[in-house]
Design a protein around this motif. Structure first.
Motif, PDB file in Angstrom:
ATOM      1  N   ARG A  30      18.816  34.446  43.889  1.00 49.16           N
ATOM      2  CA  ARG A  30      18.437  35.596  44.704  1.00 49.16           C
ATOM      3  C   ARG A  30      19.621  36.116  45.506  1.00 49.16           C
ATOM      4  O   ARG A  30      19.748  37.306  45.718  1.00 49.16           O
ATOM      5  N   ARG A  31      20.453  35.211  45.990  1.00 49.80           N
ATOM      6  CA  ARG A  31      21.621  35.602  46.795  1.00 49.80           C
ATOM      7  C   ARG A  31      22.834  34.795  46.365  1.00 49.80           C
ATOM      8  O   ARG A  31      23.256  33.885  47.067  1.00 49.80           O
ATOM      9  N   PRO A  32      23.414  35.141  45.225  1.00 52.27           N
ATOM     10  CA  PRO A  32      24.564  34.351  44.763  1.00 52.27           C
ATOM     11  C   PRO A  32      25.776  34.520  45.673  1.00 52.27           C
ATOM     12  O   PRO A  32      25.954  35.569  46.301  1.00 52.27           O
ATOM     13  N   VAL A  33      26.559  33.479  45.749  1.00 51.84           N
ATOM     14  CA  VAL A  33      27.825  33.480  46.477  1.00 51.84           C
ATOM     15  C   VAL A  33      28.874  32.920  45.522  1.00 51.84           C
ATOM     16  O   VAL A  33      28.617  31.955  44.812  1.00 51.84           O
ATOM     17  N   ILE A  34      30.024  33.550  45.495  1.00 48.08           N
ATOM     18  CA  ILE A  34      31.103  33.080  44.632  1.00 48.08           C
ATOM     19  C   ILE A  34      32.109  32.333  45.485  1.00 48.08           C
ATOM     20  O   ILE A  34      32.597  32.861  46.483  1.00 48.08           O
ATOM     21  N   TRP A  35      32.386  31.097  45.122  1.00 42.73           N
ATOM     22  CA  TRP A  35      33.376  30.269  45.829  1.00 42.73           C
ATOM     23  C   TRP A  35      34.540  30.075  44.863  1.00 42.73           C
ATOM     24  O   TRP A  35      34.356  29.537  43.786  1.00 42.73           O
ATOM     25  N   VAL A  36      35.711  30.525  45.238  1.00 44.15           N
ATOM     26  CA  VAL A  36      36.848  30.444  44.323  1.00 44.15           C
ATOM     27  C   VAL A  36      37.965  29.602  44.911  1.00 44.15           C
ATOM     28  O   VAL A  36      38.063  29.410  46.115  1.00 44.15           O
ATOM     29  N   ARG A  37      38.811  29.113  44.022  1.00 47.17           N
ATOM     30  CA  ARG A  37      40.000  28.386  44.437  1.00 47.17           C
ATOM     31  C   ARG A  37      41.191  28.925  43.662  1.00 47.17           C
ATOM     32  O   ARG A  37      41.119  29.985  43.065  1.00 47.17           O
ATOM     33  N   GLU A  38      42.284  28.193  43.643  1.00 49.13           N
ATOM     34  CA  GLU A  38      43.545  28.723  43.115  1.00 49.13           C
ATOM     35  C   GLU A  38      43.518  29.076  41.641  1.00 49.13           C
ATOM     36  O   GLU A  38      44.368  29.817  41.165  1.00 49.13           O
ATOM     37  N   ASP A  39      42.530  28.600  40.907  1.00 52.40           N
ATOM     38  CA  ASP A  39      42.468  28.889  39.473  1.00 52.40           C
ATOM     39  C   ASP A  39      42.459  30.397  39.199  1.00 52.40           C
ATOM     40  O   ASP A  39      43.019  30.856  38.211  1.00 52.40           O
ATOM     41  N   VAL A  40      41.802  31.155  40.076  1.00 51.68           N
ATOM     42  CA  VAL A  40      41.744  32.618  39.896  1.00 51.68           C
ATOM     43  C   VAL A  40      43.144  33.205  39.980  1.00 51.68           C
ATOM     44  O   VAL A  40      43.524  34.036  39.158  1.00 51.68           O
ATOM     45  N   ARG A  41      43.903  32.765  40.947  1.00 54.62           N
ATOM     46  CA  ARG A  41      45.269  33.265  41.101  1.00 54.62           C
ATOM     47  C   ARG A  41      46.162  32.788  39.961  1.00 54.62           C
ATOM     48  O   ARG A  41      46.942  33.545  39.398  1.00 54.62           O
ATOM     49  N   ALA A  42      46.003  31.533  39.566  1.00 52.75           N
ATOM     50  CA  ALA A  42      46.847  30.949  38.518  1.00 52.75           C
ATOM     51  C   ALA A  42      46.622  31.603  37.159  1.00 52.75           C
ATOM     52  O   ALA A  42      47.522  31.641  36.330  1.00 52.75           O
ATOM     53  N   THR A  43      45.412  32.130  36.944  1.00 55.94           N
ATOM     54  CA  THR A  43      45.105  32.761  35.656  1.00 55.94           C
ATOM     55  C   THR A  43      45.134  34.286  35.740  1.00 55.94           C
ATOM     56  O   THR A  43      44.750  34.958  34.792  1.00 55.94           O
ATOM     57  N   PHE A  44      45.584  34.794  36.880  1.00 54.05           N
ATOM     58  CA  PHE A  44      45.693  36.245  37.089  1.00 54.05           C
ATOM     59  C   PHE A  44      44.352  36.950  36.858  1.00 54.05           C
ATOM     60  O   PHE A  44      44.296  38.020  36.263  1.00 54.05           O
ATOM     61  N   ALA A  45      43.278  36.341  37.336  1.00 50.28           N
ATOM     62  CA  ALA A  45      41.931  36.885  37.133  1.00 50.28           C
ATOM     63  C   ALA A  45      41.425  37.648  38.352  1.00 50.28           C
ATOM     64  O   ALA A  45      40.220  37.773  38.555  1.00 50.28           O
ATOM     65  N   HIS A  46      42.319  38.196  39.154  1.00 50.70           N
ATOM     66  CA  HIS A  46      41.933  38.914  40.370  1.00 50.70           C
ATOM     67  C   HIS A  46      40.962  40.054  40.077  1.00 50.70           C
ATOM     68  O   HIS A  46      39.929  40.187  40.737  1.00 50.70           O
ATOM     69  N   ASP A  47      41.297  40.882  39.098  1.00 52.93           N
ATOM     70  CA  ASP A  47      40.450  42.032  38.777  1.00 52.93           C
ATOM     71  C   ASP A  47      39.089  41.599  38.256  1.00 52.93           C
ATOM     72  O   ASP A  47      38.065  42.191  38.595  1.00 52.93           O
ATOM     73  N   ALA A  48      39.065  40.558  37.427  1.00 51.94           N
ATOM     74  CA  ALA A  48      37.796  40.056  36.894  1.00 51.94           C
ATOM     75  C   ALA A  48      36.918  39.512  38.024  1.00 51.94           C
ATOM     76  O   ALA A  48      35.700  39.713  38.023  1.00 51.94           O
ATOM     77  N   LEU A  49      37.537  38.845  39.005  1.00 48.68           N
ATOM     78  CA  LEU A  49      36.790  38.333  40.146  1.00 48.68           C
ATOM     79  C   LEU A  49      36.159  39.480  40.927  1.00 48.68           C
ATOM     80  O   LEU A  49      34.976  39.439  41.264  1.00 48.68           O
ATOM     81  N   ALA A  50      36.935  40.502  41.218  1.00 46.70           N
ATOM     82  CA  ALA A  50      36.418  41.651  41.961  1.00 46.70           C
ATOM     83  C   ALA A  50      35.284  42.326  41.195  1.00 46.70           C
ATOM     84  O   ALA A  50      34.257  42.698  41.776  1.00 46.70           O
TER      85      ALA A  50
END
Length: 96
Positions: A30-50
């Motif tokens: 009902r109310r998802p929250v995304i918790w991220v760590r350095e993997d997003v930065r290491a894989t250059f997935a910034h745009d996909a995260l947004a």
């Protein structure tokens, strides 16, 4: 006031085989929250995260080592955790 019920989904390595399982968890949230760590930065997935955050309308909490993966000015940026799992014998939810 109704108590807030939540379900923690254990971290998994995303594969095509378990993608359906993850999608099922997200669809029932009902109310998802995304918790991220350095993997997003290491894989250059910034745009996909947004894009994912906007699609789910889910706030993004960044672990201390994920600084910069989502700008602080982004409407879904929910801040950064600092040492939340320090002292936890398991090392927190990201071991595995």
């Amino acid at each position: 006031m109704t108590p807030y019920a939540h379900q923690v989904i254990p971290p998994i390595r995303l594969t095509e085989a378990n993608l359906g399982q993850l999608v099922g968890h997200i669809r029932t949230s009902r109310r998802p929250v995304i918790w991220v760590r350095e993997d997003v930065r290491a894989t250059f997935a910034h745009d996909a995260l947004a894009e994912l955050a906007q699609l789910l309308e889910a706030p993004v909490i960044r672990a201390g080592d994920a600084a910069g993966v989502l700008p602080d000015t982004h409407p879904l940026a929910a801040g950064q955790s600092h040492g939340l799992w320090r002292g936890c014998s398991s090392g927190g939810p990201f071991n595995g």
